[in-house]
Design a protein around this motif. Structure first.
Motif, PDB file in Angstrom:
ATOM      1  N   LEU A   1      -0.166  -3.142  -4.112  1.00  0.00           N
ATOM      2  CA  LEU A   1      -1.090  -2.897  -3.221  1.00  0.00           C
ATOM      3  C   LEU A   1      -0.715  -2.866  -1.736  1.00  0.00           C
ATOM      4  N   THR A   2       0.053  -3.743  -0.971  1.00  0.00           N
ATOM      5  CA  THR A   2       0.352  -3.876   0.077  1.00  0.00           C
ATOM      6  C   THR A   2       1.806  -2.163   0.275  1.00  0.00           C
TER       7      THR A   2
ATOM      8  N   VAL B   1      -0.954   0.684   0.463  1.00  0.00           N
ATOM      9  CA  VAL B   1      -1.693   0.496   2.346  1.00  0.00           C
ATOM     10  C   VAL B   1      -0.346   1.069   2.925  1.00  0.00           C
TER      11      VAL B   1
ATOM     12  N   SER C   1       0.005   5.208   3.004  1.00  0.00           N
ATOM     13  CA  SER C   1      -1.702   5.943   3.048  1.00  0.00           C
ATOM     14  C   SER C   1      -1.481   5.419   4.466  1.00  0.00           C
ATOM     15  N   SER C   2      -1.526   4.277   5.030  1.00  0.00           N
ATOM     16  CA  SER C   2      -0.624   4.725   6.851  1.00  0.00           C
ATOM     17  C   SER C   2       0.183   5.202   7.467  1.00  0.00           C
TER      18      SER C   2
END
Length: 253
Positions: free
Chosen positions: A17-18, A21, A24-25
């Protein structure tokens, strides 16, 4: 499924998940806040850095010395030594330790950083995250017995070549007048061959376990953005020079 397997499963889900994220960032920042992805020569301080700017702007746009890149590799060296202590017969544990020690040496003794060479604080946080997750991922997969215990010849040769070439490219950069155009070696073909080497290094880990594809995807995405920033810088700074057509991968990008 026992408690240990359950914990490992949730940790794996957590670090995946990190990565999502993080990716996406990078995508959002690339289009909305590109200054957050700049560092070193591509970083240009703007009005939010003024002392009379609001506190939230100064905190959001705060920077740290680019020389703190070395902290990433000190951390990775420490964590990879822990992995090696527990799994000293694993080729990948040795490879990551070698990579971490080499990069720690390069960022400390080869690369040259001026007092004005800065990076956004988020780069520092992301670097600490990445090398922590890298070693955590390897530890979990070694504990599960899911990593090949045999040295794979072709990936090993790719790892060695890319490591040697990256060291050579960092030496080339260290000899330059700061922020000038490098023209030796593979710098004649791509703007950032040292980034290409990093991509090859992480690609060479995938045959040991496909879980390491997460590492490659992150490295390729992150360094591709940085390579494009470098190419744009060279194109604008040296309009009459022969800047390579490609930023990081010949004939591709």
């Amino acid at each position: 499924m026992d408690a240990e397997d359950s914990i490992s499963r949730y940790v794996i889900i957590g670090y995946r998940l990190t990565f999502l994220v993080g990716l996406s960032s990078v995508a959002v920042a690339n289009y909305l806040l590109p200054e957050l992805l700049q560092y070193g020569k591509t970083f240009v301080p703007d009005n939010p850095h003024r002392k009379d700017a609001p506190l939230w702007q100064r905190l959001f746009y705060a920077t740290v010395p680019k020389g703190r890149f070395a902290h990433f590799y000190y951390l990775s060296t420490f964590l990879s030594m822990i992995n090696l202590y527990s799994y000293h017969g694993s080729p990948i544990a040795w490879l990551i330790l070698f990579h971490s020690v080499r990069r720690a040496y390069e960022t400390t003794y080869v690369s040259k950083y001026t007092p004005t060479s800065r990076m956004h604080w988020s780069h520092y946080v992301v670097g600490i995250w990445f090398y922590s997750v890298l070693n955590l991922m390897i530890n979990i997969k070694l504990h599960q017995g899911a990593v090949s215990s045999a040295l794979k010849p072709v990936p090993f040769l790719i790892f060695c070549f890319a490591s040697w070439d990256q060291y050579k490219n960092h030496r080339i950069l260290s000899r330059l007048v700061k922020y000038s155009l490098p023209t030796e070696g593979l710098f004649q073909i791509v703007c950032c061959p040292h980034y290409l080497d990093e991509v090859l290094i992480y690609a060479s880990l995938i045959p040991y376990n496909w879980e390491f594809s997460w590492l490659l995807i992150w490295v390729f995405t992150n360094l591709s953005v940085s390579a494009r920033e470098n190419k744009n810088y060279y194109d604008h700074r040296f309009p009459k020079a022969r800047v390579p057509q490609y930023a990081i991968i010949p004939l591709v990008l």
